[in-house]
Scaffold this motif. Structure first.
Motif, PDB file in Angstrom:
ATOM      1  N   TRP A 123       3.877  20.539  39.310  1.00 36.28           N
ATOM      2  CA  TRP A 123       3.353  20.082  40.596  1.00 36.28           C
ATOM      3  C   TRP A 123       1.919  19.582  40.407  1.00 36.28           C
ATOM      4  O   TRP A 123       1.103  20.245  39.767  1.00 36.28           O
ATOM      5  N   TYR A 124       1.650  18.400  40.972  1.00 35.89           N
ATOM      6  CA  TYR A 124       0.321  17.798  40.884  1.00 35.89           C
ATOM      7  C   TYR A 124      -0.169  17.446  42.287  1.00 35.89           C
ATOM      8  O   TYR A 124       0.625  17.245  43.222  1.00 35.89           O
ATOM      9  N   VAL A 125      -1.492  17.346  42.413  1.00 39.74           N
ATOM     10  CA  VAL A 125      -2.079  16.767  43.613  1.00 39.74           C
ATOM     11  C   VAL A 125      -3.055  15.688  43.166  1.00 39.74           C
ATOM     12  O   VAL A 125      -3.874  15.910  42.270  1.00 39.74           O
ATOM     13  N   THR A 126      -2.913  14.502  43.739  1.00 36.56           N
ATOM     14  CA  THR A 126      -3.898  13.457  43.479  1.00 36.56           C
ATOM     15  C   THR A 126      -5.048  13.665  44.458  1.00 36.56           C
ATOM     16  O   THR A 126      -4.820  13.861  45.659  1.00 36.56           O
ATOM     17  N   ALA A 127      -6.271  13.623  43.950  1.00 43.15           N
ATOM     18  CA  ALA A 127      -7.412  13.957  44.788  1.00 43.15           C
ATOM     19  C   ALA A 127      -8.679  13.323  44.252  1.00 43.15           C
ATOM     20  O   ALA A 127      -8.786  13.006  43.057  1.00 43.15           O
ATOM     21  N   LEU A 128      -9.646  13.161  45.138  1.00 42.99           N
ATOM     22  CA  LEU A 128     -10.982  12.736  44.750  1.00 42.99           C
ATOM     23  C   LEU A 128     -11.801  13.970  44.423  1.00 42.99           C
ATOM     24  O   LEU A 128     -11.961  14.864  45.267  1.00 42.99           O
ATOM     25  N   ASP A 129     -12.293  14.066  43.201  1.00 43.81           N
ATOM     26  CA  ASP A 129     -13.208  15.132  42.814  1.00 43.81           C
ATOM     27  C   ASP A 129     -14.595  14.713  43.281  1.00 43.81           C
ATOM     28  O   ASP A 129     -15.225  13.832  42.680  1.00 43.81           O
ATOM     29  N   THR A 130     -15.082  15.312  44.370  1.00 45.52           N
ATOM     30  CA  THR A 130     -16.348  14.873  44.958  1.00 45.52           C
ATOM     31  C   THR A 130     -17.526  15.145  44.039  1.00 45.52           C
ATOM     32  O   THR A 130     -18.567  14.503  44.159  1.00 45.52           O
ATOM     33  N   GLY A 131     -17.394  16.086  43.126  1.00 48.02           N
ATOM     34  CA  GLY A 131     -18.490  16.401  42.219  1.00 48.02           C
ATOM     35  C   GLY A 131     -18.811  15.284  41.254  1.00 48.02           C
ATOM     36  O   GLY A 131     -19.966  15.074  40.877  1.00 48.02           O
ATOM     37  N   ILE A 132     -17.783  14.526  40.828  1.00 48.31           N
ATOM     38  CA  ILE A 132     -17.997  13.435  39.874  1.00 48.31           C
ATOM     39  C   ILE A 132     -17.667  12.072  40.485  1.00 48.31           C
ATOM     40  O   ILE A 132     -17.868  11.044  39.850  1.00 48.31           O
ATOM     41  N   GLY A 133     -17.140  12.085  41.721  1.00 45.33           N
ATOM     42  CA  GLY A 133     -16.842  10.834  42.407  1.00 45.33           C
ATOM     43  C   GLY A 133     -15.683  10.065  41.822  1.00 45.33           C
ATOM     44  O   GLY A 133     -15.628   8.836  41.934  1.00 45.33           O
ATOM     45  N   GLU A 134     -14.730  10.756  41.172  1.00 43.26           N
ATOM     46  CA  GLU A 134     -13.581  10.093  40.553  1.00 43.26           C
ATOM     47  C   GLU A 134     -12.279  10.713  41.036  1.00 43.26           C
ATOM     48  O   GLU A 134     -12.235  11.908  41.360  1.00 43.26           O
ATOM     49  N   GLU A 135     -11.236   9.889  41.075  1.00 39.25           N
ATOM     50  CA  GLU A 135      -9.910  10.388  41.410  1.00 39.25           C
ATOM     51  C   GLU A 135      -9.279  11.030  40.184  1.00 39.25           C
ATOM     52  O   GLU A 135      -9.419  10.527  39.069  1.00 39.25           O
ATOM     53  N   ARG A 136      -8.568  12.129  40.421  1.00 45.19           N
ATOM     54  CA  ARG A 136      -7.908  12.842  39.331  1.00 45.19           C
ATOM     55  C   ARG A 136      -6.564  13.364  39.808  1.00 45.19           C
ATOM     56  O   ARG A 136      -6.284  13.432  41.009  1.00 45.19           O
ATOM     57  N   ALA A 137      -5.745  13.745  38.854  1.00 44.52           N
ATOM     58  CA  ALA A 137      -4.491  14.445  39.154  1.00 44.52           C
ATOM     59  C   ALA A 137      -4.650  15.886  38.675  1.00 44.52           C
ATOM     60  O   ALA A 137      -4.865  16.121  37.484  1.00 44.52           O
ATOM     61  N   PHE A 138      -4.585  16.840  39.595  1.00 43.06           N
ATOM     62  CA  PHE A 138      -4.753  18.251  39.271  1.00 43.06           C
ATOM     63  C   PHE A 138      -3.395  18.945  39.272  1.00 43.06           C
ATOM     64  O   PHE A 138      -2.583  18.723  40.182  1.00 43.06           O
ATOM     65  N   ARG A 139      -3.158  19.789  38.285  1.00 43.95           N
ATOM     66  CA  ARG A 139      -1.931  20.591  38.263  1.00 43.95           C
ATOM     67  C   ARG A 139      -2.127  21.827  39.118  1.00 43.95           C
ATOM     68  O   ARG A 139      -3.089  22.582  38.946  1.00 43.95           O
ATOM     69  N   LEU A 140      -1.174  22.068  40.029  1.00 42.24           N
ATOM     70  CA  LEU A 140      -1.323  23.179  40.958  1.00 42.24           C
ATOM     71  C   LEU A 140      -1.201  24.536  40.284  1.00 42.24           C
ATOM     72  O   LEU A 140      -1.788  25.511  40.744  1.00 42.24           O
ATOM     73  N   ASP A 141      -0.431  24.615  39.192  1.00 42.34           N
ATOM     74  CA  ASP A 141      -0.281  25.914  38.537  1.00 42.34           C
ATOM     75  C   ASP A 141      -1.564  26.354  37.843  1.00 42.34           C
ATOM     76  O   ASP A 141      -1.689  27.518  37.453  1.00 42.34           O
ATOM     77  N   ARG A 142      -2.526  25.438  37.692  1.00 43.19           N
ATOM     78  CA  ARG A 142      -3.808  25.788  37.085  1.00 43.19           C
ATOM     79  C   ARG A 142      -4.868  26.128  38.130  1.00 43.19           C
ATOM     80  O   ARG A 142      -6.020  26.361  37.777  1.00 43.19           O
ATOM     81  N   MET A 143      -4.479  26.115  39.410  1.00 45.71           N
ATOM     82  CA  MET A 143      -5.394  26.475  40.484  1.00 45.71           C
ATOM     83  C   MET A 143      -5.261  27.954  40.784  1.00 45.71           C
ATOM     84  O   MET A 143      -4.175  28.431  41.134  1.00 45.71           O
ATOM     85  N   ALA A 144      -6.372  28.681  40.668  1.00 43.57           N
ATOM     86  CA  ALA A 144      -6.347  30.108  40.980  1.00 43.57           C
ATOM     87  C   ALA A 144      -6.549  30.354  42.465  1.00 43.57           C
ATOM     88  O   ALA A 144      -6.175  31.414  42.978  1.00 43.57           O
ATOM     89  N   ASP A 145      -7.125  29.384  43.175  1.00 42.48           N
ATOM     90  CA  ASP A 145      -7.407  29.575  44.595  1.00 42.48           C
ATOM     91  C   ASP A 145      -7.589  28.213  45.246  1.00 42.48           C
ATOM     92  O   ASP A 145      -7.974  27.237  44.579  1.00 42.48           O
ATOM     93  N   ALA A 146      -7.299  28.114  46.529  1.00 39.80           N
ATOM     94  CA  ALA A 146      -7.505  26.882  47.293  1.00 39.80           C
ATOM     95  C   ALA A 146      -7.832  27.265  48.735  1.00 39.80           C
ATOM     96  O   ALA A 146      -7.085  28.014  49.364  1.00 39.80           O
ATOM     97  N   ARG A 147      -8.954  26.742  49.243  1.00 37.52           N
ATOM     98  CA  ARG A 147      -9.369  27.059  50.617  1.00 37.52           C
ATOM     99  C   ARG A 147      -9.796  25.794  51.326  1.00 37.52           C
ATOM    100  O   ARG A 147     -10.553  24.980  50.780  1.00 37.52           O
ATOM    101  N   THR A 148      -9.331  25.659  52.566  1.00 37.69           N
ATOM    102  CA  THR A 148      -9.655  24.486  53.364  1.00 37.69           C
ATOM    103  C   THR A 148     -11.090  24.568  53.875  1.00 37.69           C
ATOM    104  O   THR A 148     -11.557  25.632  54.286  1.00 37.69           O
ATOM    105  N   LEU A 149     -11.794  23.426  53.862  1.00 36.93           N
ATOM    106  CA  LEU A 149     -13.171  23.346  54.338  1.00 36.93           C
ATOM    107  C   LEU A 149     -13.232  22.598  55.665  1.00 36.93           C
ATOM    108  O   LEU A 149     -12.307  21.839  56.009  1.00 36.93           O
ATOM    109  N   PRO A 150     -14.301  22.768  56.436  1.00 34.58           N
ATOM    110  CA  PRO A 150     -14.450  22.014  57.690  1.00 34.58           C
ATOM    111  C   PRO A 150     -14.578  20.521  57.416  1.00 34.58           C
ATOM    112  O   PRO A 150     -14.972  20.103  56.319  1.00 34.58           O
TER     113      PRO A 150
END
Length: 331
Positions: A178-205
Motif C-alpha cells: 500500500w502506498y500514498v502519493t503525497a507532497l512532503d512539505t519539508g522538502i517541497g517534493e512529491e513522493r510515494a510513501f509505503r503505509l507499512d513503514r508508517m508507525a503513526d499518522a495524525r490529521t492536522l488542522p
C-alpha cells in the motif's frame, strides 16, 4: 395497496450503501415509478427505519447517520463474494485476526442451509499462491490517511523513524503493498510513501488543494520505475508501447514514445534478468547503456544457440522424451 417485500428490501439495501440517492436513481434501479418509490419509503418509515428526505434540486433520500441495520441478510452469491473476499484479502492488511473473526461472525448469522454449503466450499478450497508476506499497514494508519485524502487534510506521519508533514493525494495498492502519493512539505517534493513503514499518522488542522489532473496510481508507478538502483539502463525498442508493456510494466520501465523507436529507461539492482526479458519481447532493440548489458545479451544468445544445436540421439539422454510413453503426456 400491497408493497412487494423484495422491492422494499432492495430499496433498503440501496440506502444502506450510503450517500444520497435521488428519486430518479431509485426509480430506475427498482424499475418502478417515483410514486411507488415514495410508498416504499413510507413502508420503511413505518418499520422505524429512519429515512431522511432532502429537498431541493439535488435532493433525495438517505438513511440517518449512525443507524444500525437489522441482522445481516445475504443471498447465496453475496455470501460467497464476502467470505471469499475475506479469505483472499488476508495479508493485505495487519488485520489477519480481524478477517478471521469477521468470517466467523458472518458464518454464524447465515441460514443453516447456506452455511453448510459455504463450509463445504471453504473446506475444499486451496490457493496456489501463499498469503502475502509483505508487512501490512495498520488499519488505523490506513483509515487516517484515506480520510485525509478525501477531505484534503494535512497529516503528520512517523516514517522510518522520522516525523514528516505531508499532503496526501491518493492511496494506491500495488503488488501487495500500500502506498500514498503525497507532497512532503519539508522538502517541497512529491513522493510515494509505503503505509507499512508508517508507525503513526495524525490529521492536522487546515486543508490543501491537490494538483489538477492527479493520477496517484501513475505517480506511484513512475516513482517505482525511477527509484535509485545500482544500474541505469537505456534501451531503444522498435514496436508498439502495449507490446513493450507486456514484459516491462510501468513499475519497471519508463517509456518515452518515439517513431518508430521508443526510448526505455530502467533502473535495476541486477542486470541478469534483462536479457531474458528482451529475448521474450521478440522486438528489435539497441542498447545505449550500460556496455555490460551487451555482454550479457551476447552470452544469452550463445547459450541459446548451443542448446539449439545440441543433438539428443541417445535414448538414455536425460533431456530426451518419448512421444510413445503415455506417462510423459499431459492431458
Amino acid at each position: 395497496m400491497s408493497r412487494p417485500t423484495a422491492q422494499v428490501l432492495t430499496l433498503l439495501e440501496l440506502l444502506q450503501s450510503g450517500g444520497l440517492r435521488t428519486m430518479t436513481e431509485l426509480a430506475d434501479r427498482l424499475g418502478v415509478d417515483p410514486r411507488t418509490v415514495r410508498r416504499y419509503i413510507d413502508h420503511l418509515i413505518d418499520l422505524d427505519v429512519p429515512v431522511e428526505s432532502v429537498r431541493g434540486r439535488h435532493g433525495g433520500y438517505r438513511l440517518a447517520g449512525g443507524y444500525r441495520l437489522p441482522p445481516l441478510m445475504l443471498g447465496d452469491d453475496e455470501a460467497v463474494a464476502v467470505l471469499l473476499g475475506l479469505i483472499a484479502g488476508r495479508g493485505l492488511f495487519a488485520a489477519g485476526a480481524a478477517a478471521e473473526t469477521a468470517t466467523a461472525k458472518i458464518r454464524r448469522v447465515l441460514p443453516q442451509r447456506l452455511a453448510s454449503r459455504l463450509d463445504a466450499l471453504l473446506e475444499s478450497l486451496a490457493f496456489t499462491a501463499a498469503p502475502a508476506e509483505t508487512p501490512a499497514p495498520s488499519s488505523g494508519v490506513l483509515l487516517t490517511i484515506s480520510d485525509a485524502v478525501r477531505h484534503h487534510r494535512p497529516v503528520t506521519i512517523r516514517y522510518q523513524g522520522r516525523h514528516r508533514t505531508v499532503h496526501p493525494y491518493g492511496l494506491v495498492a500495488h503488488a501487495g503493498k500500500w502506498y500514498v502519493t503525497a507532497l512532503d512539505t519539508g522538502i517541497g517534493e512529491e513522493r510515494a510513501f509505503r503505509l507499512d513503514r508508517m508507525a503513526d499518522a495524525r490529521t492536522l488542522p487546515g486543508t490543501f488543494e491537490p494538483p489538477p489532473d492527479l493520477d496517484p496510481a501513475q505517480r506511484v508507478l513512475d516513482s517505482l520505475a525511477s527509484a535509485p538502483y545500482r544500474h541505469e539502463v537505456t534501451l531503444h525498442i522498435r514496436g508498439s508501447v502495449p507490446e513493450i508493456r507486456t514484459r516491462l510494466p510501468a513499475s519497471v520501465a519508463i517509456i518515452a514514445e518515439g517513431d518508430p523507436w521508443h526510448r526505455v529507461d530502467i533502473r535495476a539492482e541486477s542486470l541478469d534478468w534483462i536479457p531474458r526479458v528482451l529475448a521474450s519481447l521478440d522486438l528489435p532493440f539497441t542498447i545505449e547503456r550500460p556496455a555490460e548489458l551487451r555482454d550479457l545479451v551476447r552470452a544469452l544468445a550463445d547459450r541459446l544457440t548451443t542448446s539449439a544445436d545440441r543433438l539428443t540421439t541417445s535414448a538414455a539422454d536425460p533431456f530426451s522424451t518419448s512421444a510413445a510413453d503415455p506417462a510423459l503426456r499431459l492431458g
